[in-house]
Motif scaffolding. Structure first.
Motif, PDB file in Angstrom:
ATOM      1  N   ASN A  78      36.361  34.507  31.010  1.00 47.11           N
ATOM      2  CA  ASN A  78      37.171  33.162  32.049  1.00 47.11           C
ATOM      3  C   ASN A  78      38.456  34.225  32.366  1.00 47.11           C
ATOM      4  N   ALA A  79      38.399  35.324  32.917  1.00 52.54           N
ATOM      5  CA  ALA A  79      38.902  35.948  34.236  1.00 52.54           C
ATOM      6  C   ALA A  79      38.094  36.379  34.546  1.00 52.54           C
ATOM      7  N   LEU A  80      36.369  36.339  34.606  1.00 54.75           N
ATOM      8  CA  LEU A  80      35.181  36.234  35.764  1.00 54.75           C
ATOM      9  C   LEU A  80      35.136  34.995  36.423  1.00 54.75           C
ATOM     10  N   LYS A  81      35.301  34.323  35.431  1.00 54.05           N
ATOM     11  CA  LYS A  81      34.914  33.038  35.847  1.00 54.05           C
ATOM     12  C   LYS A  81      35.580  32.670  37.362  1.00 54.05           C
ATOM     13  N   ILE A  82      37.186  32.667  37.328  1.00 51.01           N
ATOM     14  CA  ILE A  82      37.632  32.581  38.019  1.00 51.01           C
ATOM     15  C   ILE A  82      37.900  33.361  39.380  1.00 51.01           C
ATOM     16  N   HIS A  83      37.741  35.155  39.177  1.00 54.08           N
ATOM     17  CA  HIS A  83      36.908  35.613  39.993  1.00 54.08           C
ATOM     18  C   HIS A  83      36.073  35.042  41.081  1.00 54.08           C
ATOM     19  N   CYS A  84      34.552  34.581  40.373  1.00 47.35           N
ATOM     20  CA  CYS A  84      33.724  34.352  41.047  1.00 47.35           C
ATOM     21  C   CYS A  84      33.868  32.787  41.938  1.00 47.35           C
ATOM     22  N   ASP A  85      34.510  32.443  41.371  1.00 44.79           N
ATOM     23  CA  ASP A  85      35.022  31.100  42.043  1.00 44.79           C
ATOM     24  C   ASP A  85      35.892  31.374  42.754  1.00 44.79           C
ATOM     25  N   GLN A  86      35.780  32.499  43.235  1.00 42.23           N
ATOM     26  CA  GLN A  86      36.532  32.902  45.190  1.00 42.23           C
ATOM     27  C   GLN A  86      35.734  34.127  45.980  1.00 42.23           C
ATOM     28  N   TRP A  87      34.217  33.947  45.011  1.00 37.58           N
ATOM     29  CA  TRP A  87      33.700  34.803  45.676  1.00 37.58           C
ATOM     30  C   TRP A  87      33.564  35.682  46.169  1.00 37.58           C
ATOM     31  N   LYS A  88      34.305  36.416  44.421  1.00 34.31           N
ATOM     32  CA  LYS A  88      34.418  37.999  44.576  1.00 34.31           C
ATOM     33  C   LYS A  88      32.693  38.764  43.339  1.00 34.31           C
ATOM     34  N   PRO A  89      32.464  39.047  44.026  1.00 29.32           N
ATOM     35  CA  PRO A  89      31.459  40.018  42.571  1.00 29.32           C
ATOM     36  C   PRO A  89      31.876  40.535  41.713  1.00 29.32           C
ATOM     37  N   PRO A  90      31.630  40.655  40.414  1.00 30.69           N
ATOM     38  CA  PRO A  90      32.386  41.384  39.191  1.00 30.69           C
ATOM     39  C   PRO A  90      32.548  42.972  39.798  1.00 30.69           C
ATOM     40  N   THR A  91      33.426  43.636  40.406  1.00 30.65           N
ATOM     41  CA  THR A  91      32.593  44.875  40.334  1.00 30.65           C
ATOM     42  C   THR A  91      33.965  45.223  39.693  1.00 30.65           C
ATOM     43  N   GLU A  92      34.169  44.896  38.654  1.00 29.57           N
ATOM     44  CA  GLU A  92      35.898  45.539  37.569  1.00 29.57           C
ATOM     45  C   GLU A  92      35.051  45.518  36.956  1.00 29.57           C
ATOM     46  N   CYS A  93      33.662  44.681  36.150  1.00 26.77           N
ATOM     47  CA  CYS A  93      33.527  44.775  35.137  1.00 26.77           C
ATOM     48  C   CYS A  93      32.233  45.881  34.717  1.00 26.77           C
ATOM     49  N   ILE A  94      32.751  45.914  32.847  1.00 27.12           N
ATOM     50  CA  ILE A  94      31.939  47.397  32.572  1.00 27.12           C
ATOM     51  C   ILE A  94      31.287  47.082  31.403  1.00 27.12           C
ATOM     52  N   ASP A  95      31.669  45.513  31.102  1.00 26.07           N
ATOM     53  CA  ASP A  95      30.654  44.563  29.217  1.00 26.07           C
ATOM     54  C   ASP A  95      29.715  44.009  29.846  1.00 26.07           C
TER      55      ASP A  95
END
Length: 356
Positions: free
Chosen positions: A214-231
């Motif tokens: 869910n957090a990544l969904k919000i992040h991507c809707d702001q046009w930000k790549p998932p750079t903090e994701c590790i999984d």
């Protein structure tokens, strides 16, 4: 519309009206739309006027008018579209920047009456055309408050999730005007691979942590790549969600029967892909090329996700059975999986190498 005091919130009132229209049928739906057009005609109260347009936009997420009333409603909406704006390229985000207003201020009502009526009308027009084609919200579950809130939010802050492919491509014009593929699709796919998803057991089968998704969904809707994701399971889960939540299925309904009939016929299956609308064809080809990486023996041996398992988890995100008959749904599920498996094994995706 805020003209009378009530103990209910506006979203709760919208839910009540939506539920009645959705459950009680066409005649009441027309009556609801008639009342909204009356209440928004020559309404001098800014906030009331815009609440009325907002309500119309929300309702059109759940049901259409009858064909008899469609022409009138379409004409009413069209009269409120300001032709001096290039609606193809109009962006509420850009409009807000020009006027020094934040998206959040609009949603929080601080600058609510600054939103131009033509924005509501343009949104209603697109929504009307879609719902006339798709019909009322399907299923037996009544509309929920969360769905009402999401329908409202989509008026002001369009999401890449739950939109059509055409709308997703329009959204990214400001950010990536030269791209031929959706940024959200390629970015999430690339991050699955960057995080070694091709060598991760259960990829696409094991769900990612829901809070992280869910957090990544919000992040991507702001046009930000998932750079903090590790999984890798997190972007993989979100990628599946994006495909599944497309307003229209990746493989349009008009091609569904052809897919089911030709689920084991490689030549016919490829021919179906080549007949798809261009954006659907490219997006599907990109997905199949992506899945072919995971289907490779050296990867499937580690992930435990061979071509059959990949087809099983991805088919529901590409094809949607319109039947409500459990027997047909059960039988077609096997054929849907077979169609995607046939594409993974036989579709030549080399032409996608130069497309992004």
């Amino acid at each position: 519309m805020g003209d009378r005091k009530t103990k209910l919130t506006q979203s709760q009132l919208a839910l009540e009206i939506t539920t009645k229209g959705w459950t009680m049928g066409p005649d009441l739906r027309d009556e609801i739309f008639i009342q909204i057009t009356r209440q928004t005609t020559e309404n001098k109260k800014e906030d009331s006027l815009q609440r009325g347009w907002e309500l119309m936009a929300i309702l059109l997420n759940f049901f259409p008018p009858t064909h008899k009333f469609y022409s009138y409603l379409e004409g009413y909406i069209s009269r409120h579209i300001d032709t001096k704006y290039d609606l193809e390229n109009f962006s509420l985000a850009r409009w807000c920047r020009t006027h020094g207003i934040r998206f959040t201020d609009i949603v929080d009502d601080e600058h609510y009456n600054h939103v131009p009526i033509h924005h509501f009308a343009e949104h209603c027009q697109r929504r009307l055309e879609r719902t006339m084609q798709s019909g009322a919200k399907r299923g037996v579950r009544k509309p929920s408050l969360d769905e009402i809130e999401q329908a409202k939010k989509s008026i002001y802050c369009p999401s890449m999730f739950g939109s059509t492919l055409d709308d997703v491509m329009k959204m990214q014009k400001d950010h990536y005007p030269e791209r031929r593929l959706p940024w959200i699709q390629t970015t999430l796919s690339e991050w699955v691979l960057k995080l070694n998803g091709a060598q991760t057991e259960g990829i696409f089968r094991v769900p990612g942590d829901i809070d992280e998704v869910n957090a990544l969904k919000i992040h991507c809707d702001q046009w930000k790549p998932p750079t903090e994701c590790i999984d890798p399971h997190v972007p993989a889960s979100l990628l599946k969600l994006w495909y599944r939540e497309l307003e229209a299925p990746l493989i349009p309904d008009v091609f569904y029967n052809d897919c089911i009939v030709n689920y084991t016929n490689a030549e016919a299956a490829v021919a179906v892909v080549n007949r798809l609308p261009e954006i659907n064809r490219l997006v599907l080809a990109y997905l199949i090329r992506f899945l072919q990486v995971f289907a490779a023996t050296e990867n499937a041996r580690v992930t435990k996700m061979d071509v059959n398992n990949l087809a099983m988890v991805m088919a529901p995100n590409c094809l949607r059975c319109e039947s409500q008959d459990p027997r047909i749904i059960f039988e077609n599920t096997r054929k849907e999986m077979g169609f995607i498996r046939t594409l993974i094994q036989n579709l030549d995706t080399s032409f996608m190498d130069s497309i992004e």
